[in-house]
Design an enzyme around this catalytic site. Structure first.
Site, PDB file in Angstrom:
ATOM      1  N   ALA A 134      -9.215   5.661   5.002  1.00  0.00           N
ATOM      2  CA  ALA A 134      -8.981   6.781   5.912  1.00  0.00           C
ATOM      3  C   ALA A 134     -10.234   7.616   6.165  1.00  0.00           C
ATOM      4  CB  ALA A 134      -7.863   7.711   5.426  1.00  0.00           C
ATOM      5  N   LYS A 187       0.857  -1.184   0.000  1.00  0.00           N
ATOM      6  CA  LYS A 187       0.000   0.000   0.000  1.00  0.00           C
ATOM      7  C   LYS A 187       0.893   1.234   0.000  1.00  0.00           C
ATOM      8  CE  LYS A 187      -2.479   2.952   2.638  1.00  0.00           C
ATOM      9  NZ  LYS A 187      -3.145   3.380   3.854  1.00  0.00           N
TER      10      LYS A 187
HETATM   11  C1  LIG Z   1      -3.739   2.195   8.425  1.00  0.00           C
HETATM   12  C2  LIG Z   1      -3.533   2.943   7.200  1.00  0.00           C
HETATM   13  O1  LIG Z   1      -3.036   2.397   6.294  1.00  0.00           O
HETATM   14  C3  LIG Z   1      -3.859   4.397   7.081  1.00  0.00           C
HETATM   15  O2  LIG Z   1      -4.062   4.831   5.794  1.00  0.00           O
HETATM   16  C4  LIG Z   1      -4.827   4.991   7.957  1.00  0.00           C
HETATM   17  O3  LIG Z   1      -4.416   4.854   9.275  1.00  0.00           O
HETATM   18  C5  LIG Z   1      -6.272   4.607   7.827  1.00  0.00           C
HETATM   19  O4  LIG Z   1      -7.007   5.702   8.202  1.00  0.00           O
HETATM   20  P1  LIG Z   1      -7.878   5.772   9.547  1.00  0.00           P
HETATM   21  O5  LIG Z   1      -6.939   5.530  10.675  1.00  0.00           O
HETATM   22  O6  LIG Z   1      -8.473   7.141   9.501  1.00  0.00           O
HETATM   23  O7  LIG Z   1      -8.895   4.674   9.423  1.00  0.00           O
END
Ligand SMILES: CC(=O)[C@@H](O)[C@H](O)COP(=O)(O)O
Length: 266
Positions: free
Chosen positions: A194, A107
């Protein structure tokens, strides 16, 4: 076989198939036990790890995160959290590939600044190109700009991951219309990544037609992470089923729910 399993197909990313459409992170938990319990309850099959912040075996004297998410059971998704330029992100993916015996699904996230953690799309495009040329399968965190999403897809990213809102903000989907534009034109999986704050945000993402949801903070920062992990699993399934079922049309006027035929007129 239930109606929904007949209708649905597994999530396929870069030739790998998954039954769960919920992807989870490993950060921000009280300890490894809580992380393991929440991840188990979430039903996630893909678990993302921040290579620069986690011990995946680089420090043999410290607890190894992979002990609670064994690669024999989960698809580990190394991410480039904490990288603010393409060069660091590419190096981080190469380190992950070494640590994980040639694993090439990553990722990519290249961030613009510490304050917003908003993606730097110029650096993201540059890193994606380099990684794809180097044989990586790149799931890419990006803005909700449909043109950028199209560029990333056409250069060969295997999944597009637009933000719902800022990482860790829990504000949900701030721009569902942009997400729909991305979903409607993409030929690779689109996963909201996110900003999910609670279960209804995840359900809404799936009802829009997203192929999956990646989240971390909403589970790890809930007062009861294991209970929220269950809610997220159910929300993603419910949202997916609602999308498959195709919702009723919205109407401006009422329409009686009870039958009108055979009614006895007084
Ligand atoms: C865990 C990850 O890969 C991130 O992109 C992020 O932490 C995800 O977003 P949230 O923590 O807001 O769910």
């Amino acid at each position: 076989m239930t109606e929904s399993t007949r209708l649905d197909a597994p999530l396929t990313i870069a030739g790998r198939t998954f039954n769960s459409r919920l992807l989870v992170g490993t950060g921000k938990y009280r300890d490894f036990d809580q992380a393991r319990d929440a991840i188990t309850e979430s039903g996630a099959e893909i678990v993302t790890v921040a290579v620069r912040r986690s011990n995946l075996g680089q420090n043999p004297d410290e607890p190894n995160l992979l002990d609670i998410i064994p690669p024999t059971r989960y698809t580990i998704l190394p991410n480039t959290a904490g990288c603010f330029n393409a060069r660091d992100a590419v190096r981080t993916c190469q380190l992950a590939r070494e640590l994980l015996d040639g694993h090439n699904l990553v990722k990519l996230e290249v961030l613009g600044d510490e304050h917003t953690l908003y993606p730097n799309v110029m650096e993201t495009l540059s890193a994606a190109r380099t990684l794809i040329d180097d044989g990586f399968d790149v799931m890419v965190y990006t803005s909700d700009d449909p043109i950028v999403a199209r560029e990333l897809e056409s250069m060969g990213c295997c999944a597009i991951m637009p933000l719902g809102s800022l990482i860790g903000s829990g504000q949900g989907l701030l721009n569902p219309h942009s997400l729909s534009l991305i979903i409607d034109h993409a030929r690779v999986p689109v996963l909201v990544d996110a900003g999910i704050g609670t279960a209804s945000d995840a359900a809404l993402a799936m009802e829009l037609g997203c192929d999956g949801v990646l989240l971390n903070s909403a589970i790890a920062h809930a007062r009861q992470p294991v209970v929220m992990a269950r809610a997220m699993r159910q929300a993603v399934e419910a949202g997916r089923n609602a999308w498959l079922a195709e919702r009723m049309p919205r109407r401006t006027l009422a329409r009686a729910s009870s039958p009108t035929e055979g009614r006895i007129n007084a």
